[in-house]
Design a protein around this motif. Structure first.
Motif, PDB file in Angstrom:
ATOM      1  N   GLY A  38       3.669 -49.537 -41.900  1.00 32.47           N
ATOM      2  CA  GLY A  38       3.256 -48.871 -40.662  1.00 32.47           C
ATOM      3  C   GLY A  38       2.066 -47.956 -40.886  1.00 32.47           C
ATOM      4  O   GLY A  38       1.599 -47.754 -42.022  1.00 32.47           O
ATOM      5  N   LEU A  39       1.567 -47.395 -39.795  1.00 31.84           N
ATOM      6  CA  LEU A  39       0.449 -46.463 -39.911  1.00 31.84           C
ATOM      7  C   LEU A  39       0.316 -45.652 -38.641  1.00 31.84           C
ATOM      8  O   LEU A  39       0.885 -46.004 -37.592  1.00 31.84           O
ATOM      9  N   ASN A  40      -0.437 -44.552 -38.731  1.00 35.61           N
ATOM     10  CA  ASN A  40      -0.715 -43.757 -37.547  1.00 35.61           C
ATOM     11  C   ASN A  40      -2.182 -43.943 -37.164  1.00 35.61           C
ATOM     12  O   ASN A  40      -2.910 -44.720 -37.789  1.00 35.61           O
ATOM     13  N   VAL A  41      -2.610 -43.216 -36.134  1.00 37.18           N
ATOM     14  CA  VAL A  41      -3.969 -43.375 -35.631  1.00 37.18           C
ATOM     15  C   VAL A  41      -4.999 -42.993 -36.701  1.00 37.18           C
ATOM     16  O   VAL A  41      -6.017 -43.664 -36.867  1.00 37.18           O
ATOM     17  N   ARG A  42      -4.714 -41.912 -37.436  1.00 39.65           N
ATOM     18  CA  ARG A  42      -5.651 -41.460 -38.469  1.00 39.65           C
ATOM     19  C   ARG A  42      -5.904 -42.569 -39.505  1.00 39.65           C
ATOM     20  O   ARG A  42      -7.039 -42.860 -39.872  1.00 39.65           O
TER      21      ARG A  42
ATOM     22  N   VAL B  40       1.929 -42.838 -33.764  1.00 36.14           N
ATOM     23  CA  VAL B  40       2.209 -44.105 -34.447  1.00 36.14           C
ATOM     24  C   VAL B  40       1.465 -45.252 -33.775  1.00 36.14           C
ATOM     25  O   VAL B  40       1.438 -45.357 -32.540  1.00 36.14           O
ATOM     26  N   VAL B  41       0.879 -46.101 -34.579  1.00 39.34           N
ATOM     27  CA  VAL B  41       0.214 -47.311 -34.096  1.00 39.34           C
ATOM     28  C   VAL B  41       1.171 -48.494 -34.251  1.00 39.34           C
ATOM     29  O   VAL B  41       1.865 -48.608 -35.265  1.00 39.34           O
ATOM     30  N   GLU B  42       1.214 -49.358 -33.244  1.00 41.25           N
ATOM     31  CA  GLU B  42       2.069 -50.533 -33.293  1.00 41.25           C
ATOM     32  C   GLU B  42       1.231 -51.796 -33.473  1.00 41.25           C
ATOM     33  O   GLU B  42       0.026 -51.801 -33.144  1.00 41.25           O
ATOM     34  N   PRO B  43       1.829 -52.870 -34.003  1.00 43.52           N
ATOM     35  CA  PRO B  43       1.083 -54.119 -34.163  1.00 43.52           C
ATOM     36  C   PRO B  43       0.472 -54.574 -32.837  1.00 43.52           C
ATOM     37  O   PRO B  43       1.128 -54.523 -31.788  1.00 43.52           O
ATOM     38  N   GLY B  44      -0.768 -54.995 -32.885  1.00 45.99           N
ATOM     39  CA  GLY B  44      -1.449 -55.478 -31.681  1.00 45.99           C
ATOM     40  C   GLY B  44      -2.162 -54.410 -30.885  1.00 45.99           C
ATOM     41  O   GLY B  44      -2.849 -54.734 -29.902  1.00 45.99           O
TER      42      GLY B  44
ATOM     43  N   ILE C  27      -4.586 -49.064 -26.084  1.00 42.83           N
ATOM     44  CA  ILE C  27      -4.050 -50.054 -25.146  1.00 42.83           C
ATOM     45  C   ILE C  27      -3.028 -50.880 -25.920  1.00 42.83           C
ATOM     46  O   ILE C  27      -3.329 -51.403 -26.995  1.00 42.83           O
ATOM     47  N   ARG C  28      -1.831 -50.983 -25.366  1.00 41.29           N
ATOM     48  CA  ARG C  28      -0.731 -51.666 -26.070  1.00 41.29           C
ATOM     49  C   ARG C  28      -0.485 -53.038 -25.444  1.00 41.29           C
ATOM     50  O   ARG C  28      -0.682 -53.239 -24.252  1.00 41.29           O
ATOM     51  N   ASN C  29      -0.019 -53.980 -26.263  1.00 44.95           N
ATOM     52  CA  ASN C  29       0.355 -55.333 -25.818  1.00 44.95           C
ATOM     53  C   ASN C  29      -0.816 -56.134 -25.279  1.00 44.95           C
ATOM     54  O   ASN C  29      -0.627 -57.062 -24.486  1.00 44.95           O
ATOM     55  N   LYS C  30      -2.032 -55.760 -25.677  1.00 47.97           N
ATOM     56  CA  LYS C  30      -3.234 -56.523 -25.289  1.00 47.97           C
ATOM     57  C   LYS C  30      -3.353 -56.712 -23.775  1.00 47.97           C
ATOM     58  O   LYS C  30      -3.807 -57.755 -23.305  1.00 47.97           O
TER      59      LYS C  30
ATOM     60  N   PRO D 126      -2.560 -58.102 -35.923  1.00 47.45           N
ATOM     61  CA  PRO D 126      -3.533 -57.110 -36.396  1.00 47.45           C
ATOM     62  C   PRO D 126      -3.764 -56.029 -35.340  1.00 47.45           C
ATOM     63  O   PRO D 126      -3.411 -56.211 -34.163  1.00 47.45           O
ATOM     64  N   ILE D 127      -4.321 -54.938 -35.772  1.00 45.07           N
ATOM     65  CA  ILE D 127      -4.728 -53.909 -34.822  1.00 45.07           C
ATOM     66  C   ILE D 127      -6.234 -54.014 -34.624  1.00 45.07           C
ATOM     67  O   ILE D 127      -6.949 -54.611 -35.433  1.00 45.07           O
ATOM     68  N   TYR D 128      -6.718 -53.433 -33.540  1.00 44.28           N
ATOM     69  CA  TYR D 128      -8.142 -53.488 -33.216  1.00 44.28           C
ATOM     70  C   TYR D 128      -8.639 -52.053 -33.043  1.00 44.28           C
ATOM     71  O   TYR D 128      -8.039 -51.259 -32.309  1.00 44.28           O
ATOM     72  N   VAL D 129      -9.709 -51.749 -33.745  1.00 44.80           N
ATOM     73  CA  VAL D 129     -10.306 -50.416 -33.652  1.00 44.80           C
ATOM     74  C   VAL D 129     -11.766 -50.589 -33.245  1.00 44.80           C
ATOM     75  O   VAL D 129     -12.504 -51.357 -33.876  1.00 44.80           O
ATOM     76  N   ASN D 130     -12.171 -49.902 -32.194  1.00 47.43           N
ATOM     77  CA  ASN D 130     -13.571 -50.002 -31.771  1.00 47.43           C
ATOM     78  C   ASN D 130     -14.071 -48.649 -31.265  1.00 47.43           C
ATOM     79  O   ASN D 130     -13.337 -47.660 -31.260  1.00 47.43           O
ATOM     80  N   GLY D 131     -15.317 -48.627 -30.865  1.00 48.47           N
ATOM     81  CA  GLY D 131     -15.916 -47.378 -30.406  1.00 48.47           C
ATOM     82  C   GLY D 131     -16.642 -46.678 -31.530  1.00 48.47           C
ATOM     83  O   GLY D 131     -17.273 -47.317 -32.386  1.00 48.47           O
TER      84      GLY D 131
END
Length: 256
Positions: free
Chosen positions: A200-204, A242-246, A225-228, A180-185
């Motif tokens: 897939g998806l982008n930041v928007r 582009v957003v990547e998994p994780g 932040i990539r790869n946790k 999953p991806i994580y979005v905060n703030g």
């Protein structure tokens, strides 16, 4: 008289050879195939119907009981090796010159788990690749990561494979889900984790999953932040990146 006996023998050999040719799954593929628990085999001894048996399911230890011989272990043996084993046990003590043929009636199933719609045991068929195997398991789920498919090895480790990998009887296949991806703030939902879609998806789009921007969001200060990796320096991104998994996406607050 001798001619008649010879003719009868010839006819029996032809019938025996025809029966061999009719085996549905015995092909060139089997020349190096090694038997295992769950395989179903047939043993035919020429001219000896009492010693010819069909539908023998190998035990968990890879063995079976054979008339006049007892238990025979065939685990990890090829069909030709099994034929040799049975021949040696019959020759001399039971038969003068045994002619033995072993065939596979039904292969042991393979197992597929993870991000497929119908995980479980699947009947094996020669020539299956991962794509066909997944189709037999109901297809991929929406969370399936096709770039993360693994097969268990005999030593307990796993090897990564692609969709062209040829499935073997007894294989344990796992299709991983996207992380999953994580979005905060400064997002309306307050932040959280969200499934990564196969397309897939982008930041928007990632931010839209979190309800969109908060009214105090700074749309020019979005970091990933990539790869946790908590020690990683956050990377400034724009809405079309582009957003990547994780990935972990953080939207900063605007103070103006």
């Amino acid at each position: 008289m001798r001619f008649i006996k010879a003719l009868i023998t010839a006819v029996m050999l032809v019938c025996f050879s025809s029966a061999i040719a009719d085996q549905p799954v015995n092909s060139g593929y089997l020349s190096s195939y090694k038997l295992g628990a769950g395989d179903k085999i047939s043993v035919r001894v020429f001219g000896e119907p009492d010693l010819s048996i069909s539908g023998i399911t190998l035990t968990d230890s890879g063995s079976f009981m054979f008339p006049s011989v007892g238990e025979i272990s065939v685990l990890n043996k090829t069909l030709s090796e099994v034929e040799g084993t049975i021949t040696s046990k019959l020759k001399g003590r039971i038969l003068v010159d045994p002619r033995v043929y072993v065939s596979v009636d039904e292969y042991r199933p393979f197992f597929i788990a993870g991000a497929v719609n119908k995980p479980g045991n699947i009947p094996f068929q020669p020539g299956l690749n991962i794509s066909k195997a997944v189709a037999m398991a109901g297809g991929y789920t929406d969370k399936a990561n096709i770039a993360q498919i693994f097969v268990d090895l005999p030593d307990g480790s796993k090897t990564k494979v692609n969709t062209d990998y040829i499935v073997k009887p007894g294989d344990n296949i796992t299709v991983k889900e996207f992380e999953p991806i994580y979005v905060n703030g400064m997002v309306k939902s307050g932040g959280g984790s969200y499934p990564y879609p196969r397309e897939g998806l982008n930041v928007r789009k990632a931010i839209s999953l979190a309800g969109g921007f908060h009214e105090r969001a700074n749309m020019k200060k979005i970091y990933v932040i990539r790869n946790k990796d908590p020690k990683q320096t956050p990377t400034l991104v724009n809405l079309n990146d582009v957003v990547e998994p994780g990935d972990t996406i953080t939207v900063e607050e605007s103070f103006f």
